[in-house]
Scaffold this active site. Sequence first.
Site, PDB file in Angstrom:
ATOM      1  CG  ASP A  40      -0.267  -0.288   2.429  1.00  0.00           C
ATOM      2  OD1 ASP A  40       1.095  -0.364   2.447  1.00  0.00           O
ATOM      3  OD2 ASP A  40      -1.035  -0.581   3.427  1.00  0.00           O
TER       4      ASP A  40
ATOM      5  CG  HIS B 117      -5.618  -2.190   8.651  1.00  0.00           C
ATOM      6  ND1 HIS B 117      -5.810  -0.879   8.665  1.00  0.00           N
ATOM      7  CD2 HIS B 117      -4.200  -2.205   8.586  1.00  0.00           C
ATOM      8  CE1 HIS B 117      -4.727  -0.322   9.219  1.00  0.00           C
ATOM      9  NE2 HIS B 117      -3.686  -1.032   9.109  1.00  0.00           N
TER      10      HIS B 117
ATOM     11  CD  GLU C 226      -8.521   1.232   7.583  1.00  0.00           C
ATOM     12  OE1 GLU C 226      -8.421   0.439   8.397  1.00  0.00           O
ATOM     13  OE2 GLU C 226      -8.022   2.462   7.687  1.00  0.00           O
TER      14      GLU C 226
ATOM     15  CG  ASP D 117      -8.644  -0.771  11.369  1.00  0.00           C
ATOM     16  OD1 ASP D 117      -7.447  -1.693  11.094  1.00  0.00           O
ATOM     17  OD2 ASP D 117      -8.869   0.139  10.927  1.00  0.00           O
TER      18      ASP D 117
HETATM   19  C1  GLP Z   1      -0.333   0.562   8.355  1.00  0.00           C
HETATM   20  C2  GLP Z   1      -0.038  -0.323   7.306  1.00  0.00           C
HETATM   21  C3  GLP Z   1      -0.146  -1.767   7.610  1.00  0.00           C
HETATM   22  C4  GLP Z   1       0.530  -2.036   8.752  1.00  0.00           C
HETATM   23  C5  GLP Z   1      -0.073  -1.516   9.974  1.00  0.00           C
HETATM   24  C6  GLP Z   1       0.501  -1.635  11.351  1.00  0.00           C
HETATM   25  O1  GLP Z   1      -1.473   1.007   8.399  1.00  0.00           O
HETATM   26  N1  GLP Z   1      -0.924   0.059   6.094  1.00  0.00           N
HETATM   27  O2  GLP Z   1       0.273  -2.520   6.423  1.00  0.00           O
HETATM   28  O3  GLP Z   1       0.360  -3.436   9.220  1.00  0.00           O
HETATM   29  O4  GLP Z   1      -0.004  -0.153   9.775  1.00  0.00           O
HETATM   30  O5  GLP Z   1       1.695  -0.909  11.467  1.00  0.00           O
HETATM   31  P1  GLP Z   1       2.404  -1.315  12.866  1.00  0.00           P
HETATM   32  O6  GLP Z   1       3.375  -2.437  12.586  1.00  0.00           O
HETATM   33  O7  GLP Z   1       3.118   0.137  12.937  1.00  0.00           O
HETATM   34  O8  GLP Z   1       1.640  -1.383  14.155  1.00  0.00           O
END
Ligand code: GLP
Length: 262
Positions: free
Chosen positions: A67, A138, A143, A136
């Site tokens: 993404d 995802h 989402e 959440d």
């Molecule tokens: C972002 C990314 C995800 C990732 C998530 C968790 O929103 N789009 O791909 O897994 O955050 O992030 P973190 O690893 O910093 O908790």
Amino acid sequence: MRVIIRKTYEEMSKEATALVKKRLTVKRDLVLGLATGSTPLGLYRELVRMHKEEGFSFKLVRSFNLDEYYGLPPTHEQSYRYFMDTNLFDHLDIDKRNTRVPDGLAPDVEAFCREYEEAIKRVGGIDLQVLGIGGDGHIGFNEPGSSLASRTRLVALDEQTINDNSRFFARREDVPKFAITMGVGTVLEAKEIILLVNGEKKAEVLAKAIEGPVTSLISASALQFHPKVSVFLDEPAASALTRTAYYRFSEEAEKKLGREIF
Ligand code: GLP
């Protein structure tokens, strides 16, 4: 689904690295699906170490990121292209032309998303997809409510994601409200998936994702449909699971049999 639990984040990251290394050893031109966020940083540090200290080459590796924030140029310090370059690609011998991150400035988003999907198909699909999980539930930026058959597309970010990610921006208003993300359906087409989760903060949502019912409200729960998933956890992230004894038993069995059991 394999669930591998280690005491610390470092041990969990090393265990995940061992799997990636094993796959790369068999296929030097592996097609990797990559994630951003703080969770995979330990894995990326280990991959860099493998390259620098062991001389492991990533020359033939191709990659597709999950993404990108919509509206951020690749030079923006919070863009996922910038994240990937500075945390991984710049420290490997990977050919950057073979690393793809969705274009946050694509003028024709739909055409861009179609082309991204086609590019994945052209290289024969993603061999190994690395995932984290959002607060959440995802994966990528899918989402709650994202179709479990969704494809690469433009999405609006959830309030919780904007709040979670505001820590990386000077002001909450600076967090982009939209993103381009691979869909849940796109992710499920990867031949193999690893999900990395650490920290107590993620324990509840992780338990829902892997031990709860499959629901579009927790897009990570769709991984239950995939035949080849390994979940790497540290103990705090595993603290809300009910079947840890079984996961440990299964891991012991793997050692005895000398093979992975999914
Ligand atoms: C972002 C990314 C995800 C990732 C998530 C968790 O929103 N789009 O791909 O897994 O955050 O992030 P973190 O690893 O910093 O908790």
